[in-house]
Design an enzyme around this catalytic site. Structure first.
Site, PDB file in Angstrom:
ATOM      1  N   SER A 241      38.244-132.590  46.696  1.00 51.98           N
ATOM      2  CA  SER A 241      38.695-133.587  47.188  1.00 51.98           C
ATOM      3  C   SER A 241      40.301-134.214  46.997  1.00 51.98           C
ATOM      4  O   SER A 241      41.505-133.380  46.626  1.00 51.98           O
ATOM      5  CB  SER A 241      38.654-134.929  47.228  1.00 51.98           C
ATOM      6  OG  SER A 241      38.652-135.857  45.488  1.00 51.98           O
ATOM      7  N   LYS A 242      41.199-134.358  48.268  1.00 52.33           N
ATOM      8  CA  LYS A 242      42.241-134.855  47.975  1.00 52.33           C
ATOM      9  C   LYS A 242      42.640-135.194  46.585  1.00 52.33           C
ATOM     10  O   LYS A 242      44.419-134.543  46.055  1.00 52.33           O
ATOM     11  CB  LYS A 242      42.885-135.955  48.684  1.00 52.33           C
ATOM     12  CG  LYS A 242      42.828-135.474  50.930  1.00 52.33           C
ATOM     13  CD  LYS A 242      44.582-135.295  51.173  1.00 52.33           C
ATOM     14  CE  LYS A 242      43.808-134.190  52.045  1.00 52.33           C
ATOM     15  NZ  LYS A 242      45.161-132.516  51.752  1.00 52.33           N
ATOM     16  N   ARG A 243      42.591-135.552  46.116  1.00 53.33           N
ATOM     17  CA  ARG A 243      42.465-136.523  44.977  1.00 53.33           C
ATOM     18  C   ARG A 243      43.095-135.280  44.064  1.00 53.33           C
ATOM     19  O   ARG A 243      43.700-135.046  42.956  1.00 53.33           O
ATOM     20  CB  ARG A 243      41.531-137.241  44.151  1.00 53.33           C
ATOM     21  CG  ARG A 243      41.465-137.796  43.091  1.00 53.33           C
ATOM     22  CD  ARG A 243      40.472-138.736  42.519  1.00 53.33           C
ATOM     23  NE  ARG A 243      39.079-138.066  42.545  1.00 53.33           N
ATOM     24  CZ  ARG A 243      38.259-137.154  41.527  1.00 53.33           C
ATOM     25  NH1 ARG A 243      38.950-137.689  40.458  1.00 53.33           N
ATOM     26  NH2 ARG A 243      37.314-137.332  41.191  1.00 53.33           N
TER      27      ARG A 243
END
Ligand code: GLU
Length: 470
Positions: A241-243
């Protein structure tokens, strides 16, 4: 049999790295077998459809160097055909109209929850007796008759035989009350009509496959060969994910990864050929198969991506790299003259051997193309203290005495100044000199860069730096 694969992304507005990997695998499989890869936009959800969103996917494919056969098919444009199939299934008794109200469905859902059943629809319209007349004013949905008992098996090239009990499948909706098809129906009808032989997609679709096969069987159509690819995880094992960093192909392009490196990296992300890490396009086209797709989820490894990218940077054509770097400079509002381009090219062999990404290469080389005035980074400015300026002035005063303004002579000059003034420590000459000429504390080989910049430019920069830190 001609292999026909498909690439059916939803128009999300960008190309996710997982979508790119799926595209690559479908492309490789089709090309390897002399087949075709078809491209379909799954745009039945019209609220998400836009030309820009389609273009984003097309750009992603183009950038990766993946092509497709035929026109892009819009799933939405085929909704009449989807409805036709739903009605045909009703006619042949494989599907039926269901007139349940939202309240009835809610009640069924509650009952199922209480009894702990996996599905909720109680099939009350499945074999409705004639006495059960349809209520007024309700547009029916079409539900398919899913098998009631027995084991359902999906034969998957990656996961093997995956089984569920029929009890876990409900009579799911294939046509909504407003006459629009559900995703489940649209995919099956399109894949069949487009002649798809191999469905290679993310394993988040594996559960759908059991339902989709019910439709294939009801229509008497051949079930395609399936290969469900495991998820891509972040380095910590959680879903990517973006994380974790960038998740779209565009972002990787902008971070300075080469398309051939991205292809190689994505190929290895879920597929292997022994311990090989570097697998170029030609080899991939000879080796790619479904059997060696890994069963376990793949973890995104940024170090490995950098390693692969560094490899392809070294192999890349210098002219091409110069063009790519100049494109990056445009984004930084730096325009590059012919002289600047020539300087880049003159030092490209060294530049590309040092960089892991194009952005690093561009950072490294920026001093070759910018003029005066330029900025000094903090560490460079610190070099231009009294001691540093003292050395830079000595270099300046002795430059004109050089017979050739060449890297070799410049090196000899700097060494002799180091011997005379800094106990032979060459770094103590190079550091302030580098700071004055490049504005940076580190750079590719300074004497070679000086040769490429030429005496006039080097002298100008030295004067500029001395004035600035006077
Ligand atoms: N449109 C689906 C997606 O983007 C793909 C469906 C499929 O491969 O069957 O996830």
């Amino acid at each position: 049999m001609t292999v026909i694969t498909r690439f059916p992304p939803s128009p999300t507005g960008f190309m996710h790295i997982g979508t790119a990997r799926t595209g690559l695998f479908n492309w490789l499989y089709a090309r390897r077998h002399g087949g075709k890869m078809l491209f379909r936009i799954e745009d039945t959800d019209r609220s998400r459809h836009s030309e820009e969103a389609v273009q984003a996917i097309v750009n992603g494919l183009n950038w990766l160097g993946l092509d497709w056969d035929g026109d892009i098919v819009s799933q939405f444009s085929r909704s009449d055909r989807h409805a036709e199939v739903a009605h045909e299934l009703v006619k042949t008794g494989k599907a039926y109209y269901c007139y349940c109200t939202p309240e009835e469905l809610e009640q069924m859902r509650e009952n199922a929850k209480k009894e702990g059943r996996p599905t909720f629809y109680d099939r009350r319209w499945r074999d409705a007796p004639p006495s059960m007349t349809p209520p007024e004013g309700i547009n029916p949905v079409v539900r398919i008759k899913a098998p009631l008992t027995g084991e359902r098996i999906v034969q998957d090239k990656v996961q093997g035989d995956v089984k569920v009990n029929a009890e876990q499948l409900d009579d799911f909706i294939i046509l909504r009350a407003d006459g629009t098809p559900t995703y489940m129906l649209a995919v099956v009808v399109d894949d069949h009509d487009m002649g798809v032989t191999h469905v290679i997609r993310g394993d988040d679709h594996l559960n759908n496959t059991f339902r989709q096969n019910v439709i294939y069987e009801a229509m008497g159509w051949d079930i395609p060969t399936y290969a469900h690819l495991p998820l891509i995880l972040g380095p910590d094992g959680a879903k990517l994910s973006k994380r974790h960093g960038a998740t779209s192909v565009e972002e990787y392009r902008d971070m300075g990864y080469l398309p051939e490196a991205m292809r190689n990296y994505l190929l290895r992300l879920g597929w292997s050929h022994g311990d090989d890490e570097i697998i170029d396009q030609e080899q991939a086209l000879q080796w790619f198969d479904l059997e060696n797709i890994n069963q376990g989820a793949a973890r995104f490894d940024f170090d490995k991506l950098n390693y692969v990218n560094a490899h392809y940077l070294k192999l890349a054509d210098n002219d091409r790299l110069a063009d790519l770097v100049i494109d990056l400079y445009k984004l930084r509002d730096i325009s590059v003259s012919d002289i600047g381009r020539a300087r880049l090219l003159a030092r490209m062999d060294e530049l590309k051997s040092r960089a892991k990404t194009l952005v690093q290469l561009a950072d490294d080389a920026e001093f070759l193309v910018h003029g005066i005035p330029f900025e000094f980074e903090e560490k460079a400015a610190a070099q231009l203290n009294e001691d540093g300026k003292f050395i830079v002035k000595i270099v300046r005063d002795r430059l004109s005495a050089l017979e050739n303004f060449s890297a070799d002579e410049l090196e000899i000059l700097c060494k002799s100044i180091a011997n005379d003034h800094r106990d032979g420590k060459l770094g103590k000459v190079m550091m302030p000199l580098r700071a004055a000429i490049t504005g940076k504390a580190s750079s590719p080989s300074l004497v070679h860069a000086m040769e490429v910049l030429g005496q006039e430019e080097v002298s100008k920069r030295i004067e500029y730096a001395l004035e600035k830190f006077a």
